[in-house]
Design a protein around this motif. Structure first.
Motif, mmCIF file in Angstrom:
data_model
loop_
_atom_site.group_PDB
_atom_site.id
_atom_site.type_symbol
_atom_site.label_atom_id
_atom_site.label_comp_id
_atom_site.label_asym_id
_atom_site.label_seq_id
_atom_site.Cartn_x
_atom_site.Cartn_y
_atom_site.Cartn_z
ATOM 1 N N GLY A 42 -47.766 -10.127 0.720
ATOM 2 C CA GLY A 42 -46.318 -10.316 0.610
ATOM 3 C C GLY A 42 -45.525 -9.468 1.598
ATOM 4 O O GLY A 42 -44.501 -9.913 2.124
ATOM 5 N N THR A 43 -46.013 -8.249 1.864
ATOM 6 C CA THR A 43 -45.296 -7.343 2.756
ATOM 7 C C THR A 43 -45.132 -7.959 4.145
ATOM 8 O O THR A 43 -44.034 -8.025 4.694
ATOM 9 C CB THR A 43 -46.082 -6.016 2.890
ATOM 10 O OG1 THR A 43 -46.297 -5.493 1.583
ATOM 11 C CG2 THR A 43 -45.325 -5.015 3.729
ATOM 12 N N ASN A 82 -45.514 -11.078 4.967
ATOM 13 C CA ASN A 82 -44.758 -12.333 4.957
ATOM 14 C C ASN A 82 -43.258 -12.065 4.881
ATOM 15 O O ASN A 82 -42.460 -12.763 5.496
ATOM 16 C CB ASN A 82 -45.202 -13.244 3.810
ATOM 17 C CG ASN A 82 -44.869 -14.695 4.101
ATOM 18 O OD1 ASN A 82 -45.125 -15.189 5.207
ATOM 19 N ND2 ASN A 82 -44.265 -15.375 3.136
ATOM 20 N N TYR A 83 -42.900 -11.001 4.145
ATOM 21 C CA TYR A 83 -41.496 -10.597 4.096
ATOM 22 C C TYR A 83 -41.017 -10.203 5.494
ATOM 23 O O TYR A 83 -39.956 -10.651 5.954
ATOM 24 C CB TYR A 83 -41.324 -9.431 3.120
ATOM 25 C CG TYR A 83 -39.930 -8.868 3.111
ATOM 26 C CD1 TYR A 83 -38.935 -9.446 2.327
ATOM 27 C CD2 TYR A 83 -39.594 -7.761 3.892
ATOM 28 C CE1 TYR A 83 -37.642 -8.942 2.326
ATOM 29 C CE2 TYR A 83 -38.306 -7.254 3.906
ATOM 30 C CZ TYR A 83 -37.337 -7.848 3.113
ATOM 31 O OH TYR A 83 -36.053 -7.359 3.123
ATOM 32 N N THR A 135 -40.816 -13.265 7.804
ATOM 33 C CA THR A 135 -39.712 -14.146 7.407
ATOM 34 C C THR A 135 -38.385 -13.595 7.910
ATOM 35 O O THR A 135 -37.561 -14.319 8.470
ATOM 36 C CB THR A 135 -39.674 -14.297 5.873
ATOM 37 O OG1 THR A 135 -40.913 -14.839 5.432
ATOM 38 C CG2 THR A 135 -38.548 -15.226 5.444
ATOM 39 N N LYS A 136 -38.196 -12.287 7.704
ATOM 40 C CA LYS A 136 -36.946 -11.645 8.150
ATOM 41 C C LYS A 136 -36.811 -11.725 9.668
ATOM 42 O O LYS A 136 -35.733 -11.995 10.194
ATOM 43 C CB LYS A 136 -36.948 -10.168 7.730
ATOM 44 C CG LYS A 136 -36.513 -9.956 6.305
ATOM 45 C CD LYS A 136 -35.000 -9.817 6.252
ATOM 46 C CE LYS A 136 -34.524 -9.714 4.818
ATOM 47 N NZ LYS A 136 -33.073 -9.524 4.742
ATOM 48 N N ALA A 166 -38.030 -2.964 4.774
ATOM 49 C CA ALA A 166 -39.001 -3.307 3.725
ATOM 50 C C ALA A 166 -39.466 -2.043 3.002
ATOM 51 O O ALA A 166 -39.662 -2.047 1.780
ATOM 52 C CB ALA A 166 -40.193 -4.044 4.341
ATOM 53 N N TYR A 174 -40.896 -2.937 -0.578
ATOM 54 C CA TYR A 174 -41.819 -4.040 -0.263
ATOM 55 C C TYR A 174 -42.946 -3.582 0.653
ATOM 56 O O TYR A 174 -43.943 -4.290 0.812
ATOM 57 C CB TYR A 174 -41.091 -5.211 0.410
ATOM 58 C CG TYR A 174 -40.123 -5.943 -0.476
ATOM 59 C CD1 TYR A 174 -40.207 -5.860 -1.864
ATOM 60 C CD2 TYR A 174 -39.125 -6.747 0.074
ATOM 61 C CE1 TYR A 174 -39.311 -6.539 -2.677
ATOM 62 C CE2 TYR A 174 -38.230 -7.437 -0.736
ATOM 63 C CZ TYR A 174 -38.326 -7.324 -2.103
ATOM 64 O OH TYR A 174 -37.448 -8.005 -2.897
ATOM 65 N N LYS A 206 -46.911 -16.819 11.020
ATOM 66 C CA LYS A 206 -47.335 -16.304 9.718
ATOM 67 C C LYS A 206 -48.613 -15.492 9.893
ATOM 68 O O LYS A 206 -49.437 -15.817 10.764
ATOM 69 C CB LYS A 206 -47.634 -17.470 8.760
ATOM 70 C CG LYS A 206 -46.415 -18.326 8.389
ATOM 71 C CD LYS A 206 -45.487 -17.583 7.467
ATOM 72 C CE LYS A 206 -44.241 -18.363 7.112
ATOM 73 N NZ LYS A 206 -43.236 -17.486 6.441
ATOM 74 N N ASN A 211 -41.893 -18.371 2.224
ATOM 75 C CA ASN A 211 -41.116 -17.281 2.811
ATOM 76 C C ASN A 211 -41.010 -16.052 1.917
ATOM 77 O O ASN A 211 -41.332 -16.103 0.732
ATOM 78 C CB ASN A 211 -39.713 -17.790 3.168
ATOM 79 C CG ASN A 211 -39.739 -18.710 4.379
ATOM 80 O OD1 ASN A 211 -40.552 -18.526 5.292
ATOM 81 N ND2 ASN A 211 -38.885 -19.717 4.383
ATOM 82 N N GLY A 212 -40.543 -14.966 2.518
ATOM 83 C CA GLY A 212 -40.295 -13.741 1.768
ATOM 84 C C GLY A 212 -41.587 -13.158 1.224
ATOM 85 O O GLY A 212 -42.643 -13.273 1.847
ATOM 86 N N VAL A 213 -41.503 -12.524 0.057
ATOM 87 C CA VAL A 213 -42.694 -11.868 -0.488
ATOM 88 C C VAL A 213 -43.643 -12.852 -1.174
ATOM 89 O O VAL A 213 -44.669 -12.456 -1.716
ATOM 90 C CB VAL A 213 -42.324 -10.741 -1.483
ATOM 91 C CG1 VAL A 213 -41.652 -9.582 -0.748
ATOM 92 C CG2 VAL A 213 -41.443 -11.248 -2.600
#
Lengths: 428, 428
Positions: B160-161, B163-164, B167-168, B183, B188, B247, B278-280
């Motif tokens: 998740g980290t 991907n966050y 995404t940002k 993050a 995150y 990704k 997206n995101g976490v």
């Protein structure tokens, strides 16, 4: 190792896939269950039909009872479809201590309780993963994966035909009738598409998902249903313009001791994960109190995807057979939730009204909403060069279903409104 | 009904969630398993720490061995993390016939085999759904849902980290360093983010998914890993311009008796279902020979989503306990697949080269590709006002990893190439 003997009812699309997987993956499957799996007898409509798989003709019979009554057979895999006769076959098979794997959503939606009770009485397994969303293991997920959680909301695109039609309408600006015809030519829609396009097929699947998700009996008659046949190109354009996609969504919600369940064309926020599920694909979005948002995506139909679920169930039944625990892990609904009344079911609404193009119309309309206790998110009035009437597009805030019904009844009496052209649920 | 007694190792984020669910859903859980579930003993770092849940202080101990050795305890839930000491606790608990639920990906990636073998010897269950992709029941899905199928490809956003961060960077055009800092502030990303951003965390999870999906031992050392720390804003812009999202993808593939497995920043076609995760959030895309495309989406971490999986495993262990079948349904890898050599691993590549801005450069570069047997999908040369060198953007067709390595070595010797600025795998 003594083989496990399986009787197959039906050798159509899914049945053929089942034979293909059991034959093709025999080594894998027997590594997992600890013995070979033999498909011993197969009930078919026509023994002489040419088939794309190799089958010993001696295994075929046109009489399902021959399969059911064969004492050698441990498990019945039912992929023939139908309800009344099939119910008899299944109940008799259970009576004889045979375990059941079925892909039959109609049967499970209508007689699931009776069948699961009989199975429990006879300590038999009944597995039906393939009955909802083909290759997506959503039934296992609801029973086992989320056993620890309280499911609050289930939204499903569980009918591939309608999703194909809506996707085409959305992506190509085509009309419902044209896309339906094309879908029929491609074999994605049946000659009589009623059960799909009017939402009945989706309703059956949603009642199964609701029962498992909320752990209470959700009956088919609990599902309020409307289909996609009156959706126009224009509706889909309006949806897009407002940032939504039009989808036939099954929506089941539960709080405390109540639930609501419905299938209807829904404008879903384009950024929602389920909004981008396109074509014949299915997806089930599950929101759990603890787990939050989840979604499960895959092929909802087709020979091999559906057969994957059927054979996965067969593996599970045979594992239980080896351990002597068939019928002991069946979860029967243990909650007693009630269907919500329309007063307690809240959602947002989209309305497209054709109205007289004169002063004071908007005031009269907004007055009706106010009197019925429905508050509005947005109201846009516009002229349409193709339409002598003016168009008013309204999106409400969350409103109870009964309040919205009151609004619609009041509109019938309001002389400035020529027509409620469209009315859809809005989500997200 | 005699309660089932559970020992908890760790009362951090996930442990607190486990207690919350077991306390809050006690009635539901005991309806399913047929007896109350008691968390009897809890090993913590500090008994006096204030906590957001109500716990009888007498249940707390700072000594995990007290929990492991308590003869009353049937199941150990391990949510303390760590590898070496934790391995000892788990092995000793199994030795004493206790069943294990763990959320520990590091432990399972490194010592999964040893632990599962000990469990089999002692007829104990070891469940570890929460070790990969938090609240998504992907382990059950691979073991049971797709037991009938041959999994060909698994692609996972399982961290998740990262991907966050990506995404940002993609949505806001922010730089890696800025987003990482943000993050970290939001919790995150950890103070030392190495394990996340360098892909090690994802590699551990992928080795678990590969083992289950391909039913063969996939070791952590089999995973070829690269992280996201050198991805620039510019790279993400190029990806978008070509119709891709960047990704950090775990990709495991298997044909016949071979597999490949890797974690790397990947440009994935924007229309692919996993590209819009997206995101976490986490997602695992699974392609099976029969089932085709599927994807499973949800929260990959966090107190309650992860605890959902832990408690679902606990329910499964207790059901087995009631039926007396613990340890009997464990699937040990029964295939013996080999890791592919670089000669046999094929994928598309994106390259951004900084080159001398003069005639004949492109010819020299394309010559190298031709000699290394790599064919090209597209080549674009452009001037960059901020860069005295010219930029060449190349996308290859599928090429073997060894051929691409040959190309890169040849580029080092080619004087017209100032720098291979970026090199990414391309999917879809």
């Amino acid at each position: 190792m003594k083989p496990v003997k399986v009787g197959l009812l039906g050798l159509g699309t899914v049945g053929t896939g089942v034979v293909r997987i059991v034959q093709g993956n025999q080594e894998d499957l027997s590594s997992q269950v600890g013995s070979p799996i033999h498909i011993e007898r197969i009930a078919v409509k026509n023994c002489d039909k040419p088939r794309s798989i190799e089958i010993d003709p001696a295994k075929l019979t046109t009489d399902p009872w021959e399969v059911i009554r064969d004492p050698e057979i441990d498990v019945i895999v039912e992929v023939m479809g139908g309800v009344d006769a099939t119910r008899q076959y299944i109940l008799e098979a259970l009576e004889r201590g045979k375990h059941i794997v079925t892909a039959n959503k109609d049967l499970m939606a209508l007689y699931g309780n009776e069948i699961l009770e009989k199975a429990q009485e006879k300590q038999c397994d009944v597995f039906y993963e393939a009955s909802v969303a083909g290759g997506i293991p959503i039934i296992r997920t609801l029973i086992e994966g989320f056993s620890s959680d309280r499911i609050v909301k289930i939204m499903g695109i569980v009918n591939g035909t309608t999703n194909y039609i809506l996707t085409k309408m959305s992506q190509e600006g085509a009309s419902y009738d044209d896309v339906l015809k094309e879908a029929q030519e491609l074999g994605y829609a049946e000659a009589d598409p009623t059960s799909d396009v009017e939402g009945l097929d989706a309703a059956r699947k949603m009642s199964i998902l609701g029962t498992l998700g909320f752990r209470t009996n959700v009956e088919l008659r609990d599902v309020s249903v409307s289909g996609i046949s009156s959706i126009s190109k224009e509706d889909i354009l309006f949806a897009k313009r407002l940032g939504y996609e039009m989808k036939l969504l099954g929506i089941a919600e539960s709080q405390n001791d109540e639930f609501s369940i419905s299938v209807q064309p829904t404008m879903i926020k384009a950024s929602h994960p389920i909004a981008s599920v396109n074509g014949v694909f299915n997806a089930v979005y599950v929101y759990g109190e603890a787990v939050g948002e989840t979604m499960f995506y895959g092929a909802g139909a087709g020979e091999m995807p559906t057969a994957t679920s059927v054979v996965a169930d067969l593996v599970a039944v045979i594992k239980n057979l080896k351990l002597g625990v068939n019928g002991l892990k069946q979860i029967v609904p243990y909650k007693n939730k009630k269907l919500k009344s329309d007063d307690d079911i809240y959602f947002k609404n989209f309305l497209l009204l054709h109205v007289d193009d004169k002063a004071g119309v908007l005031a009269k309309i907004t007055q009706v909403f106010a009197e019925c206790d429905v508050s509005l998110d947005s109201v846009v009035q516009q002229a349409n060069p193709n339409n002598p009437a003016a168009e008013i597009i309204i999106v409400t805030h969350d409103a109870s279903k009964s309040s919205m019904n009151k609004v619609l009844r009041r509109f019938e009496e309001l002389d400035v409104i020529r027509r409620v052209k469209s009315h859809y649920r809005v989500e997200g």
